[in-house]
Design a protein around this motif. Structure first.
Motif, PDB file in Angstrom:
ATOM      1  N   ALA A 191       0.695  -1.080  -0.114  1.00  0.00           N
ATOM      2  CA  ALA A 191      -0.136  -0.006   0.062  1.00  0.00           C
ATOM      3  C   ALA A 191       0.753   1.179  -0.216  1.00  0.00           C
ATOM      4  O   ALA A 191       0.564   2.308  -0.720  1.00  0.00           O
ATOM      5  CB  ALA A 191      -0.934  -0.307   1.174  1.00  0.00           C
ATOM      6  N   ILE A 192       1.842   1.249   0.830  1.00  0.00           N
ATOM      7  CA  ILE A 192       2.856   2.423   0.918  1.00  0.00           C
ATOM      8  C   ILE A 192       3.487   2.590  -0.475  1.00  0.00           C
ATOM      9  O   ILE A 192       3.647   3.591  -1.015  1.00  0.00           O
ATOM     10  CB  ILE A 192       3.981   2.349   1.831  1.00  0.00           C
ATOM     11  CG1 ILE A 192       3.123   2.559   3.368  1.00  0.00           C
ATOM     12  CG2 ILE A 192       4.974   3.092   1.847  1.00  0.00           C
ATOM     13  CD1 ILE A 192       4.011   2.298   4.354  1.00  0.00           C
ATOM     14  N   ALA A 193       3.910   1.330  -1.211  1.00  0.00           N
ATOM     15  CA  ALA A 193       4.742   1.237  -2.380  1.00  0.00           C
ATOM     16  C   ALA A 193       3.637   2.154  -3.466  1.00  0.00           C
ATOM     17  O   ALA A 193       3.998   2.973  -4.222  1.00  0.00           O
ATOM     18  CB  ALA A 193       4.998  -0.088  -2.892  1.00  0.00           C
ATOM     19  N   ARG A 194       2.517   1.809  -3.607  1.00  0.00           N
ATOM     20  CA  ARG A 194       1.501   2.147  -4.571  1.00  0.00           C
ATOM     21  C   ARG A 194       1.371   3.713  -4.267  1.00  0.00           C
ATOM     22  O   ARG A 194       1.355   4.616  -5.227  1.00  0.00           O
ATOM     23  CB  ARG A 194      -0.053   1.594  -4.489  1.00  0.00           C
ATOM     24  CG  ARG A 194       0.384  -0.106  -5.101  1.00  0.00           C
ATOM     25  CD  ARG A 194      -1.336  -0.302  -5.044  1.00  0.00           C
ATOM     26  NE  ARG A 194      -1.854  -0.678  -3.942  1.00  0.00           N
ATOM     27  CZ  ARG A 194      -1.881  -1.515  -3.006  1.00  0.00           C
ATOM     28  NH1 ARG A 194      -1.307  -2.845  -3.487  1.00  0.00           N
ATOM     29  NH2 ARG A 194      -2.686  -1.789  -1.872  1.00  0.00           N
ATOM     30  N   PHE A 195       1.132   4.350  -3.183  1.00  0.00           N
ATOM     31  CA  PHE A 195       0.752   5.754  -2.718  1.00  0.00           C
ATOM     32  C   PHE A 195       2.121   6.339  -3.217  1.00  0.00           C
ATOM     33  O   PHE A 195       1.803   7.670  -3.614  1.00  0.00           O
ATOM     34  CB  PHE A 195       0.542   5.527  -1.167  1.00  0.00           C
ATOM     35  CG  PHE A 195       0.277   7.090  -0.766  1.00  0.00           C
ATOM     36  CD1 PHE A 195      -1.151   7.654  -1.194  1.00  0.00           C
ATOM     37  CD2 PHE A 195       0.981   7.645   0.029  1.00  0.00           C
ATOM     38  CE1 PHE A 195      -1.316   8.859  -0.942  1.00  0.00           C
ATOM     39  CE2 PHE A 195       0.613   9.049   0.382  1.00  0.00           C
ATOM     40  CZ  PHE A 195      -0.675   9.598   0.097  1.00  0.00           C
ATOM     41  N   THR A 196       3.342   5.894  -2.791  1.00  0.00           N
ATOM     42  CA  THR A 196       4.373   6.635  -2.876  1.00  0.00           C
ATOM     43  C   THR A 196       4.843   6.727  -4.362  1.00  0.00           C
ATOM     44  O   THR A 196       5.639   7.519  -4.870  1.00  0.00           O
ATOM     45  CB  THR A 196       5.496   6.437  -2.128  1.00  0.00           C
ATOM     46  OG1 THR A 196       6.001   4.997  -2.158  1.00  0.00           O
ATOM     47  CG2 THR A 196       5.376   6.549  -0.517  1.00  0.00           C
ATOM     48  N   MET A 197       4.778   5.501  -5.375  1.00  0.00           N
ATOM     49  CA  MET A 197       5.191   5.585  -6.357  1.00  0.00           C
ATOM     50  C   MET A 197       4.345   6.702  -7.263  1.00  0.00           C
ATOM     51  O   MET A 197       4.793   6.953  -8.326  1.00  0.00           O
ATOM     52  CB  MET A 197       4.981   4.120  -7.050  1.00  0.00           C
ATOM     53  CG  MET A 197       6.142   3.204  -6.451  1.00  0.00           C
ATOM     54  SD  MET A 197       5.718   1.185  -6.960  1.00  0.00           S
ATOM     55  CE  MET A 197       5.646   1.474  -8.704  1.00  0.00           C
ATOM     56  N   LEU A 198       3.098   6.440  -6.970  1.00  0.00           N
ATOM     57  CA  LEU A 198       2.058   7.463  -7.636  1.00  0.00           C
ATOM     58  C   LEU A 198       2.642   8.908  -7.310  1.00  0.00           C
ATOM     59  O   LEU A 198       2.565   9.806  -8.252  1.00  0.00           O
ATOM     60  CB  LEU A 198       0.709   7.506  -7.301  1.00  0.00           C
ATOM     61  CG  LEU A 198      -0.427   8.336  -7.688  1.00  0.00           C
ATOM     62  CD1 LEU A 198      -0.641   8.104  -9.211  1.00  0.00           C
ATOM     63  CD2 LEU A 198      -1.891   8.063  -6.998  1.00  0.00           C
ATOM     64  N   GLY A 199       2.645   9.093  -6.274  1.00  0.00           N
ATOM     65  CA  GLY A 199       3.190  10.455  -5.825  1.00  0.00           C
ATOM     66  C   GLY A 199       4.694  10.891  -6.545  1.00  0.00           C
ATOM     67  O   GLY A 199       4.674  12.158  -7.208  1.00  0.00           O
TER      68      GLY A 199
END
Length: 422
Positions: free
Chosen positions: A9-17
């Motif tokens: 979940a953190i990976a998806r959020f920060t990759m998007l950012g």
């Protein structure tokens, strides 16, 4: 090792950012040509307007880091998404270069929030930090490539006002996704650093935390990152121009319809794409080798590559492409190493401030390479310019070596646990 649900979940959020920040950052130069035609302004005025926005992108990282420590990284990243989208909608509604400048100021302030907040989130919430830093870096490179591609393609068909509005749409989608994203922001540390009390925003707290950080091994990491920023910005700013001036490029004929492009432009884009693999490999290696030794080695490799660039470039287009592939790989492979180093040499409760200083060094101090490089290239040869870049890299390698020996010989070297607490 497979990522757990929280890490994913953190990976998806920060990759998007990360992709979104660079999507906007690299699309801005594409608008310069149409703005010059639309407002009949000088390139100096337009360059100054854009430079102010980019400067705030780096300078704002330090106060953004303080805010991330006070309010928690997720809220700051969501504000970043919102601010960047609103800024580009402001560009779309602008009727003068000065209104565009005001919108770019808003973009720079909003964008400056991402790196200290996003890095803090990964360093305090993710257990497999190296892997997530790898994915995170790859996403950033994707944004670097896709932002200008999307802007240039849309400008073929639509007015620039509409294009700016269309480019803002991903930010809206990111806000909607981010509001529903669920993850533990402190899973990798044993203290609650999601948000601190109001003292984190006071000047005495800032001075005290800064004194502790800059009186520790983080000072070495900070200066190291500044020299990496000098190298990074110098390469990305001037390499396209250098490639165009190489004798091997003059004999290449492009296909019909591509006459306005230089072969060097394609090679440079390829360098950025190769950087995605460098980010991935570098991130994975941080889980397997000490980051200090990795930094020593990669800085030394970068120094060697730029020192041999001019003499080997006479070998033809194939050699130039090979050199750029290697340079692109290692230029981006180093980034996960210093990102993990920041987490290892700073306490969790000031992680946002730590990354604020980090990206002040990377984007703020690193921007000085634009002036330095311009002076050197204007007064001396390509070889001297690459020698200056090599000096930056060798200083970085020496500072990393100081970290290697420092744990045994220097009292202020202290590392912090970044694994989840039992």
């Amino acid at each position: 090792m497979a990522l757990n649900a929280n890490d994913r979940a953190i990976a998806r959020f920060t990759m998007l950012g990360h992709a979104l920040v660079h999507w906007f950052e690299m699309s801005i130069p594409i608008f310069l040509v149409v703005w010059r035609d639309s407002f009949d302004g000088s390139i100096a005025l337009l360059g100054t307007v854009v430079a102010i926005g980019y400067a705030l992108f780096g300078i704002g990282a330090l106060p953004a880091g303080i805010l991330a420590d006070r309010f928690g990284p997720k809220r700051l990243v969501l504000l970043c998404f919102t601010g960047m989208g609103v800024a580009f909608l402001g560009i779309a509604a602008s009727s003068s270069i000065y209104l565009i400048g005001a919108a770019l100021v808003c973009w720079g302030i909003a964008a400056s929030v991402y790196h200290p907040a996003g890095m803090a989130l990964i360093s305090t919430g993710a257990s497999e930090q190296g892997t997530i830093f790898a994915y995170h870096g790859m996403a950033g490179n994707a944004g670097i490539a896709l932002g200008p591609f999307a802007a240039a393609t849309l400008l073929i068909f639509f007015d620039w006002h509409l294009v700016a509005a269309l480019l803002a749409l991903p930010a809206l989608g990111a806000v909607i996704y981010g509001l529903s994203a669920d993850f533990d922001t402190t899973a990798a540390v044993d203290t609650d650093v999601d948000a601190q009390d109001e003292e984190a925003l006071t000047l005495p707290a800032f001075l005290t935390n800064s004194r502790h950080l800059l009186g520790s091994a983080f000072l070495v990491v900070f200066v190291l990152v500044a020299f990496e920023g000098l190298f990074y910005r110098g390469v990305l700013t001037f390499l396209p121009t250098i490639l165009q001036g190489l004798p091997a490029m003059s004999g290449i004929t492009l296909a019909a319809g591509l006459e306005g492009f230089s072969p060097g432009d394609y090679i440079f884009v390829g360098l950025l794409v190769v950087g995605m693999s460098g980010q991935y490999v570098g991130g994975k290696l941080t889980d397997r080798i000490p980051v200090e030794r990795g930094l020593v080695a990669i800085f030394a490799i970068l120094a060697a590559l730029v020192l041999v660039f001019v003499p080997l470039s006479s070998g033809g287009i194939g050699v130039i492409i090979g050199l750029c592939v290697l340079l692109g790989f290692f230029l981006f492979a180093i980034q996960p190493f210093y990102q993990v180093a920041v987490a290892q040499y700073t306490p969790p409760e000031t992680r946002g401030l730590s990354y604020g200083y980090t990206y002040l060094g990377e984007f703020g101090f690193g921007a000085a390479s634009t002036s330095i490089g311009g002076f050197v290239l204007g007064s001396y040869s390509f070889g001297v310019f690459f020698a200056v870049l090599a000096a930056f890299a060798l200083v970085g390698s020496g500072l990393a070596m100081l970290l290697v020996v420092g744990e045994r010989r220097i009292g202020f070297i202290q590392r912090y646990e970044t694994e989840p607490a039992d």
